[in-house]
Structures are given as C-alpha cells and as structure tokens.
Enzyme design. Structure first.
Site, PDB file in Angstrom:
ATOM      1  N   LYS A  27       0.829  -1.203   0.000  1.00  0.00           N
ATOM      2  CA  LYS A  27       0.000   0.000   0.000  1.00  0.00           C
ATOM      3  C   LYS A  27       0.867   1.260   0.000  1.00  0.00           C
ATOM      4  CE  LYS A  27      -4.184   1.388   2.221  1.00  0.00           C
ATOM      5  NZ  LYS A  27      -5.205   0.375   2.210  1.00  0.00           N
ATOM      6  N   ARG A  49      -3.502   2.829   8.698  1.00  0.00           N
ATOM      7  CA  ARG A  49      -3.781   1.520   8.080  1.00  0.00           C
ATOM      8  C   ARG A  49      -2.527   0.676   7.975  1.00  0.00           C
ATOM      9  NH1 ARG A  49      -8.506   2.433   4.342  1.00  0.00           N
ATOM     10  NH2 ARG A  49      -8.721   4.688   4.235  1.00  0.00           N
ATOM     11  N   GLY A  92      -8.122  -7.351   4.634  1.00  0.00           N
ATOM     12  CA  GLY A  92      -8.986  -7.380   5.810  1.00  0.00           C
ATOM     13  C   GLY A  92      -8.402  -8.096   7.014  1.00  0.00           C
ATOM     14  N   MET A 133      -5.706  -7.306   8.863  1.00  0.00           N
ATOM     15  CA  MET A 133      -5.127  -6.488   9.933  1.00  0.00           C
ATOM     16  C   MET A 133      -5.995  -5.271  10.191  1.00  0.00           C
ATOM     17  SD  MET A 133      -1.122  -6.891   9.187  1.00  0.00           S
ATOM     18  CE  MET A 133      -1.306  -6.654   7.447  1.00  0.00           C
ATOM     19  N   ARG A 157      -3.212  -1.365  -6.588  1.00  0.00           N
ATOM     20  CA  ARG A 157      -2.349  -2.546  -6.489  1.00  0.00           C
ATOM     21  C   ARG A 157      -2.745  -3.485  -7.621  1.00  0.00           C
ATOM     22  NH1 ARG A 157      -5.263  -4.850  -1.032  1.00  0.00           N
ATOM     23  NH2 ARG A 157      -7.296  -5.149  -1.970  1.00  0.00           N
ATOM     24  N   HIS A 191     -15.762  -9.160   1.147  1.00  0.00           N
ATOM     25  CA  HIS A 191     -14.735 -10.053   1.685  1.00  0.00           C
ATOM     26  C   HIS A 191     -14.831 -11.458   1.093  1.00  0.00           C
ATOM     27  CE1 HIS A 191     -13.122 -12.891   4.695  1.00  0.00           C
ATOM     28  NE2 HIS A 191     -12.149 -12.009   4.743  1.00  0.00           N
ATOM     29  N   SER A 238      15.119 -42.689 -14.535  1.00  0.00           N
ATOM     30  CA  SER A 238      13.957 -41.893 -14.159  1.00  0.00           C
ATOM     31  C   SER A 238      13.959 -41.823 -12.635  1.00  0.00           C
ATOM     32  CB  SER A 238      12.675 -42.549 -14.661  1.00  0.00           C
ATOM     33  OG  SER A 238      11.574 -41.761 -14.275  1.00  0.00           O
ATOM     34  N   CYS A 252       9.665 -39.061 -12.265  1.00  0.00           N
ATOM     35  CA  CYS A 252       8.294 -39.544 -12.369  1.00  0.00           C
ATOM     36  C   CYS A 252       7.616 -39.700 -11.005  1.00  0.00           C
ATOM     37  CB  CYS A 252       8.226 -40.851 -13.147  1.00  0.00           C
ATOM     38  SG  CYS A 252       9.097 -42.193 -12.332  1.00  0.00           S
ATOM     39  N   TYR A 303      13.124 -34.493 -18.945  1.00  0.00           N
ATOM     40  CA  TYR A 303      11.664 -34.413 -18.884  1.00  0.00           C
ATOM     41  C   TYR A 303      11.150 -34.560 -17.463  1.00  0.00           C
ATOM     42  CZ  TYR A 303      11.567 -39.532 -18.474  1.00  0.00           C
ATOM     43  OH  TYR A 303      11.740 -40.815 -18.049  1.00  0.00           O
TER      44      TYR A 303
END
Ligand code: PEP
Ligand code: MG
Length: 883
Positions: free
Chosen positions: A25, A95, A104, A106, A351, A467, A776, A843, A863
């Site tokens: 902020k 704030r 919301g 804090m 933001r 919210h 693998s 894998c 891979y």
C-alpha cells in the site's frame, strides 16, 4: 535510520519498487503521488519497525517518533489543517500495509484526531454538525474495538437500542444531537468496561493506533492467512498514516472500489462499485449493496440505482483517465480504492488486482496483443498451480433444476455440498471428508479457515468486492455473493430460498460463474481448454526446454493426458492393470502358485491382457515415447485379506485352506516397502519379467502395424541398487526381444533403463549408467529411502513437524532440494559422465509440483512426468523455470 517515508502534493520519497520496505500500500501510494495523481498526503512507517515493535515490548524508537512528527507537520502544511487543532482539525487514517496483500486481516483506524473539541471544529468546517458527530462516534467505536480491545458488538448494541428508542430504522435517520448522545454513551461504555477514559489527546490516539496496527500483524486471523499463503512472519507490516478525505459528506460524496478489468472474466472493461455518502470500509464490508460505476455495468445488472458515470460525470471521467494511466504505468490490471469528497476525486490505493485464473489468462493474452507485455511476461503471470481452477467443473448447461436463489457470480466454478452455517462446522465436516457449502449472511476475516475447508461459499449480502468474493477468488473456490432473494436465519440455522426452506446438511449446488443457487446435486461438465488457455500454453511450450510426460496406467488416463498436452508416458505402473476386473484372480493364482510351472500357467493367461493394454497405450501415444515399468509392488498387496476372500481364492485355486494359509504366511513381510519388491521380484521370478517384456514387444509390433507410427518402448526396471541387478533383468528383456523379433519378423527398437529410487543407485550412477540407457528419478521412493521415513506413514507426523517448524514443506509433496535434490544432482552428473546421451527424467509426485519442476530445470533433466491433470501445470512451470 530512515523510518518514515512521506508522500503527497505531487512528490514522494518512496517508489513502487520499495514494496519490501514500505509494504504494498505504502509503495503504491508513493508511486501514485509521484505521478501527480490526487493522493491525500501521508507518511509510511517502514515494515522493519514492526519486528522492532514486537521485540522491544511494544515500544518504538525515539528517532522514529520524531520522524513521524516531522512527517505529520508536512501533512499539516499541505492540507492547511492542524492535528488536534480547534480550527480546521486534521484527521488521519491509520492503516496496515504488508509486502503481500492480506485483505482485511489487519487493523485500520479512521477519523483519528477527533475529540470533544475538534468535533465541534469539524462540524463547523464541514457546515454539517451531524456528519461531525457521526464521524466521532465511528472513530470511538473503531478505536474502542481495535486499540482498546472492546468488542465491536457492544457498541452496536448501544446504537441499536438508541435507534429503537428513537423509532429510527436507519443510521441515516439519526440527527446531530442524537449522535452526540451516542458518543456520550460510547464513552461511558469504555469507562465502565475498562476503568479508563477514551483518550482526548490526539497524540495518544495516534500512537495507540500505530501500535495496534503493528500488533495486528500477529493476530489469529493474520497468522492463519500467512500460513495459508506462505507469507513469512518476519516480513512485518508497514503503517500508513494519511490525511482523511470523506466520502460521507452528503450526496456529492462517495467511496468506491474498482478493477481496471473484470476480475472474474478478464474482460477489458472498468469494473467496480461505489456507495454514495459512505465511508471507507462500507463497500468492502458488504453492509449496503453498492451501485455500479459504469452505466454499461448498471444495465447488465438491471439495477435501478444510478451509476457513478450518470451521477457524477466529472469525477467519473477523471477516474477513468486515472485507471487507464495506472494500468499502462504498471502494465497490469489494477485494483483501486477511491473517495469523492464533495465532487473532488481522491485516490486511496492501487495494487495489482487479484483475479480468477480465467481472468488472469485473458488479461495476459490481451495485454500481449495490446503490446503492453511480452509473451514471456504473460507466461510468468500465471501461477501454475492456479490452473487447477480452470479444471473445475461447471454446471451442465442443458440441465434444468429448480433455481432457489441467485446472486453475484463472485468466483467461478460450480460446487455441490451440504449446507453448513459456520466456519467451525465447515472445518469439522471437511475433517470427516464431507463436502460442504459455507452459507453466511456475509463473511468476515474470522471465517477464513472455514472458507478454506468449504467446496463453495454462498452469502446473502455483499458485492463482487466484498470479503467473501475477494477471498474466494484468491483461493479458487466457487462463490456466490449478495443472493438477496435468499435469507439466512442464523438463530434457527435455516436457509430460506425461493419456495423452500433448507437446513444444515441439506445438499445445494452453487454456480459461481452465473450466480445461481440450485437445490440438490447437479450434473457437471468439464471446461474447454482452448482460447486464451490454448494460446498461453502454446507460448509456454515454445519457451520450455524440458519435455512433459504423464504418469498413466490406463487408456483413459493416457487419453486425458494427451488432451492436456502430454508428450508421452513417463511412467506406466503395470501393476495397476492387474487390479482390474477378473485379472486380480489370475494375478493371485500366479503369486500363490507353488512352482514355476504354476506361475507360468497363470502368466500365460495374463499375457494377452497386458498385450492388449500396451497396444492401446501405444496407439493412443502414436509414436510418442512410452516408458513401461516392470512389476514393482510387494506381492502382499495383491493377496486376499479378509477371511471371505481367502476362502474364495483357495477354492478357486483348488487348494486346501490350511495349505493356502501356510502359503500366505510364507509371503508375509515385516517391512514390505523395503522387502520383496521392484527388480527383486524379477530376479526371484524372471518368468514375470519375461511375460511383461513379451507383452510389450508384441504390443509394439501390433501397434506399429496398426498406426504405421514407429513404437520405441522404454522398459524401466524399478528399485535397482546394484548394477548386477540391472544386468540380470536387462538380459531377460534382451532375450525376449530377440525371440519376438524372430517370431514376428519385425525388429523393435527399444531402450532399457532404470529408476533411481535408492541412495545407493544415485551414488553408483556412473556404474549403473553402463547398463542403463535412461534414468527416471522415482522421488517418492527416493524421498522415503533418503529420509528413512515411510511414505505410507509420514502423514501421521509430518503435520506436527511442520507446525513445530522442524521442516517447512512436506518432502513427499515438494522436493527436498538439499538432501534428495543433492542425490539427484550427483546421479545426473555421474550418470552422464559415463553416458553423455543418458536420458534423465522424474516420475515421482514431484514431477507435477512447480517448485520441484524448477529444480529439475536447474538439474538439467530432460523431462518431467506427472499425473494427467497436472500436465498443464507442469508445462507452464517448466516454461517459467527457463526464464
Ligand atoms: C517413485 O517411487 O517415485 C515412483 C514413481 O514409483 P512408485 O510411486 O510407484 O513407487
Ligand atoms: Mg517407486
């Protein structure tokens, strides 16, 4: 040390890049101020001060306090007002603002600086005594709750009583004198409850509020939120102290929240809501249902309340221009808060806006097309694990079911579950494995754990920015908000919808994409994976180096994985084929046979089944590589367990029960995962490996003849620790290959390789690579054997380990880079020393985990292979790993 950064009046000491110091902020307020946008002047106390505050027994250094006073003085000069002054008093908002957004979680204090003296001056300045006394009572209420620790409800009760006594329905019916009386009641409440007076000294108020914001960093809901979002506790929050502007100064004032693009769909249209004559948090709190900002959105919603565009055209067009400017400046969709004070627009926050994955895709693709960002940036903007959201089912459009209510489509996807009315019920139900829909009038940050546990969320109040909406979108949970035609009766625990009354435990379905609420369970369809998704995936594919394969055991898995873009099979666990249908009986006969002859007879029956499975897999993969692993699990996994099964199998095999039970006992193992499994089976019973190899080669011949595409099977030997083990099994495979080539007249090219699942194999990789054409990494077993933690029992204590900070992440989910990772690096390096063209893959479960995929890129694997539904995630993560 510089503790305080100031901003306002077209200048700022900080920048958008200073997020780590100033919090999100503060950094963005500084950026907006330096761009010359209308930002009320203010200051930011840096986030480092938060840790210090907690360490120093909730006190702050003198130097910091002096810097705040100097900043405050600057604000007085810019505004021409005086903090605590009997004329033109300066009021402040205080704030929080952490590095990562924690909506919301804090505390905030508004209207700070009001006392019995300044309230009169404010009334005089505004020409509105009612407004001044309303602001004062709001301040006492917030301060009493946040700083002095009194329950918010106690103030509400007083207010409700007063309104009742006066016969008023709404707060807006209250007069100046009546508010003044409420103020005196509030002050009395504080004195009665705490034995101390509400502070009249504005400086005491200020430090009280600053301390409370720092303290709120460690409150329960903030800690929970951080835990859920992996936000480190030592970041701390910054504190922003800013001159108040008022959205509640009559009908030419307003406050609102907007997104520069639609956060649900990503559509390039300004999307937002505002409330006339309202203050700060009213929109987010979802107490009044807000109005649309644009006329277009109002028309879509069908609301009869005028849009901001119609009501305040000048402020609207200035706001629109600022939105464009900020979006271009940040090159991302912005989430904005603003206030209009008597016609004058003020920007309070910007933001990067939270958005659904669908919206993120659309915005990223659109912004590339608009020339705002590059394809690489677009690929980096999608959080790979969020793709899960896109794979959410939606309600079958052809279905007609009674709609029992509708609200706003706040977070997409459909969900079905039992109704619960509290967060606690949701958590308890989830723990029992039940799926629930959390139904609330509105949600608050206290509900966060229950929201996480629910399949979906339904609220009867609140807008798209309430919210519930914001949090659900962030979590990827379907959500419908503001379902005004429905009513929640919390006392009797019922939900009243159109033509029905539902209680706890009743099943409903919500559709977060359309806002509909339906009774009962509803058929769902899987989403289309084309359009923006397809384009982004194409860009990702062109960037990534590693191939993405899938772990698939059945034709259905293989088809799904192909649709998700898998480029072959990295692991086919052949044992899964033996559990299907009647095959388990033959499998049991094979295992329980007392001689090689008996085993061979059962294997002869299994051969055609395996062959047809493999043929189908090869056909589906149409020339792409397919790795097939020889039988791996301990044999006891296939054995009959219950008495009923034992009787049945013994009878089917024509064995006397006593003999049968003796055979079962003989196969018993104390520690089967470290017992007779993997290549050890092929060494004890080479006829099993022979049968499997034959099935593979015969299937390869058949598939190549059918499709015309060459098939190059990769045959994988599990749980090898010694080169001699691999040599033995490879010899069996080679023998079968030669035989099949002779019989069919078709020479099949193939690779033989091994899994690296034991520390010994990793350490001896240079020797093992002499006998293996590929490795693998079976990181499930490699994690198990490296830690010495049983993968089947880990769940019992891994949580405790995490809670106590012994380990950060579950190593069975996200690769342990330091230990298991070190073994992978060693094996890769030593293996390639012997055989530079050695093919390397992974894998284990980690092959679908984005952080682990980054590691694989660094370790230069060829891979990754993961379950079908994780293939898109892996494609994206592999692309990001190269950037
Ligand atoms: C592994 O161990 O990582 C692996 C892929 O094999 P499985 O999970 O079948 O033991
Ligand atoms: Mg394994």
């Amino acid at each position: 040390k510089k503790w305080v950064y100031t901003f306002g009046n077209g200048a700022a000491e900080g920048r958008a890049g200073d997020v780590a110091i100033l919090g999100g902020k503060g950094a963005n307020l500084a950026e907006m101020a330096s761009l010359g946008l209308p930002v009320p002047p203010g200051l930011t106390i840096i986030a480092d001060a938060c840790a210090l505050y907690h360490k120093n027994g909730r006190d702050l250094p003198e130097e910091l306090k002096l810097q705040v006073m100097a900043g405050l003085h600057g604000m007085e000069i810019v505004t021409g007002k005086t903090f605590g002054g009997s004329q033109s008093p300066l009021l402040l908002s205080v704030r929080s603002g952490a590095r990562a957004s924690m909506p919301g979680m804090m505390d905030t204090v508004l209207n700070l600086g009001l006392n019995d003296r300044t309230v009169e001056a404010l009334g005089h300045d505004a020409g509105d005594a009612r407004f001044a006394w309303d602001s004062y009572r709001r301040f006492i209420q917030m301060y009493g709750d946040v700083v002095m620790g009194l329950d918010h409800e106690m103030f509400e009760e007083i207010l409700e009583d007063e309104k009742g006594r006066l016969g008023h329905e709404y707060d807006t019916d209250m007069s100046a004198v009546e508010w003044q009386h409420v103020v005196s009641l509030y002050k009395k409440l504080i004195e009665d409850e705490l034995g101390e007076a509400f502070p009249q000294d504005c400086h005491v108020q200020l430090w009280g509020a600053i301390g409370a914001v720092f303290a709120s960093w460690t409150n329960h809901r903030a800690v929970t939120y951080r835990h859920l979002h992996n936000i480190p506790g030592d970041w701390g929050t910054a504190v922003n102290v800013q001159a108040m502007v008022f959205g509640n100064l009559g009908s030419s004032s307003a406050t609102g929240v907007a997104f520069t693009r639609n956060p649900s769909t990503g559509e390039a249209e300004l999307y937002g809501e505002f409330l006339v004559n309202a203050q700060g948090e009213d929109v987010v709190a979802g107490i009044r249902t807000p109005q649309s900002i644009t006329e277009a959105a109002r028309l879509v919603s069908g609301s009869d309340k005028p849009s901001m565009e119609k009501l305040m055209p000048e402020a609207f067009s200035e706001f629109l221009a600022i939105c464009k400017r900020l979006e271009t400046h940040y090159r991302d969709m912005q989430d904005l808060e603003f206030t209009i004070e008597r016609g004058k627009l003020w920007m309070l926050q910007t933001r990067s806006g939270k958005r659904t994955t669908r919206a993120a895709m659309k915005i990223a693709v659109d912004m590339v097309e608009e020339g705002l960002i590059s394809q690489e940036e677009a690929v980096c903007r999608i959080e790979p694990s969020s793709l899960d959201q896109l794979l959410h089912p939606t309600i079958d459009p052809g279905i007609s079911r009674p709609i029992i209510g509708s609200g706003l489509p706040a977070s997409p996807g459909a969900a079905t579950g039992e109704i619960v009315f509290t967060a606690e019920e949701a958590v308890a139900a989830e723990a029992e494995g039940r799926r629930v829909i959390l139904v609330r009038i509105e949600t608050s940050p206290e509900d966060i754990h229950g929201m996480h546990a629910a399949e979906g969320i339904l609220t009867t109040r609140g807008g798209m920015t309430s919210h519930a909406a914001v949090v659900a979108r962030g979590m990827g949970i379907p959500c419908v908000t503001g379902a005004g035609s429905m009513r929640v009766d919390m006392r009797n625990k019922v939900l009243i919808g159109v033509g029905c009354m539902l209680k706890r435990g009743d099943i409903i379905t919500i559709d977060g994409s359309s806002g509909r609420v339906l009774k009962g369970e509803v058929p769902m369809t899987q989403p289309e994976l084309s359009g923006d998704f397809g384009k982004l995936m194409e860009w990702a594919d062109s960037l990534r180096r590693m191939t993405v394969r899938t772990n698939a055991d059945t034709p259905a898995d293989a088809r799904a994985a192909r649709a998700f873009g898998a480029e072959g099979i990295g692991l086919c666990r052949t044992e899964h084929m033996f559990f299907e249908g009647d095959r388990i009986h033959v499998m049991r006969e094979m295992i329980l046979a007392e001689s090689e002859k008996g085993r061979r007879a059962a294997l002869d029956e299994l051969l055609p089944m395996q062959r047809s499975d493999f043929t189908e897999l090869f056909q589906i993969m149409h020339g792409l590589p397919v790795t097939i692993r020889l039988l791996d699990p301990p044999l006891h996994e296939f054995l009959p367990k219950t008495d009923g099964e034992i009787v049945e199998v013994a009878a089917a095999m024509g064995m006397p029960q006593t003999v049968f039970r003796q055979r079962l006992d003989a196969l018993h193992e104390f520690n089967p995962m470290l017992g007779h499994r993997g290549c050890r089976l092929a060494i004890s019973y080479p006829e099993i490996a022979e049968m499997q190899a034959r099935a593979i080669f015969e299937a390869a011949v058949a598939a190549a003849r059918i499709t015309g595409a060459p098939v190059v099977p990769e045959i994988m030997v599990p749980l090898v620790g010694l080169r001699s083990e691999l040599d033995y099994v490879t010899a069996v495979i080679d023998g079968v290959a030669a035989a099949v080539a002779q019989e069919t007249g078709m020479e099949i090219e193939y690779l033989t390789g091994t899994m690296i699942e034991l520390p010994r194999a990793a350490l001896r990789a240079h020797v093992i690579a002499e006998a293996a054409e590929f490795f693998s990494f079976g990181t499930n077993d490699l994690t198990q054997t490296t830690f010495g933690i049983s993968r089947d029992d880990a769940a019992r204590f891994i949580n405790t380990y995490q809670r106590k900070g012994i380990i950060e992440r579950d190593p069975f989910i996200s690769l342990d880079f330091d230990g298991v990772g070190e073994l992978i690096r060693i094996a890769a390096e030593r293996g390639r020393q012997t055989r530079p063209e050695l093919k390397l893959g992974i894998c284990g479960e980690h092959g679908g985990d984005p952080a682990s995929i980054h590691f694989c890129e660094d370790a230069d694997l060829d891979y990754v292979s993961c379950s079908p539904f994780r293939v898109p995630i892996a494609r994206l993560a592999a692309a990001q790993a190269t950037l």
